[in-house]
Design a protein around this motif. Structure first.
Motif, PDB file in Angstrom:
ATOM      1  N   ASP A 181       0.453   4.290   0.974  1.00  0.00           N
ATOM      2  CA  ASP A 181       0.485   5.071   2.211  1.00  0.00           C
ATOM      3  C   ASP A 181       1.299   4.387   3.298  1.00  0.00           C
ATOM      4  O   ASP A 181       1.927   5.042   4.136  1.00  0.00           O
ATOM      5  N   ASP A 186      -2.474  -5.970  -7.091  1.00  0.00           N
ATOM      6  CA  ASP A 186      -3.750  -6.539  -6.683  1.00  0.00           C
ATOM      7  C   ASP A 186      -3.675  -8.063  -6.647  1.00  0.00           C
ATOM      8  O   ASP A 186      -2.623  -8.666  -6.935  1.00  0.00           O
ATOM      9  N   PRO A 246      -2.207  -1.595   5.045  1.00  0.00           N
ATOM     10  CA  PRO A 246      -2.163  -0.157   4.771  1.00  0.00           C
ATOM     11  C   PRO A 246      -1.483   0.629   5.892  1.00  0.00           C
ATOM     12  O   PRO A 246      -1.001   0.050   6.873  1.00  0.00           O
ATOM     13  N   ASP A 292      -8.710  -1.509  -3.026  1.00  0.00           N
ATOM     14  CA  ASP A 292      -8.328  -0.904  -4.299  1.00  0.00           C
ATOM     15  C   ASP A 292      -6.983  -0.192  -4.207  1.00  0.00           C
ATOM     16  O   ASP A 292      -6.374   0.114  -5.241  1.00  0.00           O
ATOM     17  N   ASP A 293      -6.534   0.099  -2.974  1.00  0.00           N
ATOM     18  CA  ASP A 293      -5.293   0.848  -2.782  1.00  0.00           C
ATOM     19  C   ASP A 293      -4.040  -0.008  -2.908  1.00  0.00           C
ATOM     20  O   ASP A 293      -2.928   0.522  -2.837  1.00  0.00           O
ATOM     21  N   ALA A 342      -8.488   1.857   5.060  1.00  0.00           N
ATOM     22  CA  ALA A 342      -8.109   1.927   3.650  1.00  0.00           C
ATOM     23  C   ALA A 342      -9.089   1.106   2.832  1.00  0.00           C
ATOM     24  O   ALA A 342     -10.153   0.695   3.319  1.00  0.00           O
ATOM     25  N   ASN A 343      -8.736   0.865   1.593  1.00  0.00           N
ATOM     26  CA  ASN A 343      -9.577   0.104   0.679  1.00  0.00           C
ATOM     27  C   ASN A 343      -8.682  -0.852  -0.095  1.00  0.00           C
ATOM     28  O   ASN A 343      -7.533  -0.507  -0.431  1.00  0.00           O
ATOM     29  N   TYR A 371       0.862  -1.176   0.000  1.00  0.00           N
ATOM     30  CA  TYR A 371       0.000   0.000   0.000  1.00  0.00           C
ATOM     31  C   TYR A 371       0.903   1.232   0.000  1.00  0.00           C
ATOM     32  O   TYR A 371       1.822   1.340   0.830  1.00  0.00           O
TER      33      TYR A 371
END
Length: 284
Positions: free
Chosen positions: A85, A222, A247, A217-218, A214-215, A83
């Motif tokens: 972040d 994937d 995340p 998608d981040d 978070a998600n 991630y």
């Protein structure tokens, strides 16, 4: 389907969620394995579960102890720095290739089982993560076909002993202390979620306070990319787990760092999958 692995006294079994009620699959089929790592090795496992579910009695899931759904996976392949972040709060740069490292089944605990703070460290950290579980053998699979090999998903709290993680360039020891890898509470089949389990909120709460939010998608890589890339080198087998990364918001990234202590309650929640909850206990 949602399938849980449980212990009742000295016996173990599987439970299936049907509507709002749990069914005791093992009461209907005594030869059914209670470890989903074993069950998924049967190519007809979905039919086996549905057949047992058709004649299984109702059960109270609160009356049993939930076990890690996958306890004897041949491989638990974790992904670090997945991630953006989280990378920003770490001492690393964004990788161009997934940062794979192993987890061992000896570190696993289930939902509501104690997460163990070791005697030799005060740096037990939380990492909420989603797990993709392999359903059929994957070797040299394309990104386009990778999700065909994913049976479903579960939740992981990858408890990390930070001072031991950073003692060496590779992280294996700090990621494998006994009783630090929480997994569960159950397994959710892929058909219940969007392809690749995309668009799901993932959050971690420590004593009720949200620390990670978070998600899926981040993720930099994937689920489809991770399966494809890993399969270039490693044959992924049914029951293998890909722990897809955490995340931002981990304890060591805070100023000052915020590590877990005995009595802390840590919850990892992933939308449409569930909540994995563990209380921290001191190593005896």
């Amino acid at each position: 389907m949602r399938i849980a692995s449980y212990a009742r006294g000295k016996s173990t079994g599987l439970a299936l969620l049907s509507g709002t009620e749990w069914l005791d699959l093992s009461a209907a089929a005594s030869d059914l394995p209670s470890d989903l790592s074993v069950l998924l090795q049967d190519p007809q496992w979905r039919d086996v579960v549905q057949s047992a579910g058709a004649k299984a009695p109702k059960m109270d899931l609160a009356s049993v102890t939930l076990l890690p759904p996958f306890r004897t996976s041949q491989k638990i392949l974790c992904v670090g720095l997945n991630y953006v972040d989280h990378i920003a709060e770490s001492p690393y740069e964004q990788p161009g290739y997934p940062t794979f490292f192993p987890r061992f089944s000896s570190s696993l605990i289930g939902h509501e089982q104690p997460m163990i703070k070791p005697r030799i460290s005060d740096q037990l950290d939380y990492e909420g993560e989603m797990v993709a579980v392999i359903g059929s053998a994957a070797k040299h699979v394309s990104v386009e076909n990778a999700l065909d090999h994913v049976a479903g998903y579960t939740i992981f709290n990858e408890g990390s002993i930070r001072d031991y993680q950073f003692k060496a360039p590779q992280w294996t020891v700090g990621k494998n202390f006994d009783g630090t890898g929480a997994c569960g509470p159950w397994f959710v089949t892929a058909d219940e979620l969007r392809p690749g389990a995309k668009g799901l909120r993932i959050s971690t709460r420590l004593n009720g306070k949200v620390e990670q939010d978070a998600n899926t998608d981040d993720m930099i890589f994937d689920v489809a990319a991770l399966v494809s890339i890993a399969s270039e080198a490693i044959t992924l087998l049914p029951g293998d787990m890909l722990v897809t990364g955490t995340p931002a918001g981990v304890g060591f990234g805070k100023k000052p760092p915020k590590y877990m202590v005995a009595g802390d309650v840590c919850e990892v929640e992933i939308e449409n999958i569930g909540v994995l909850r563990n209380t921290v206990a001191l190593e005896r």
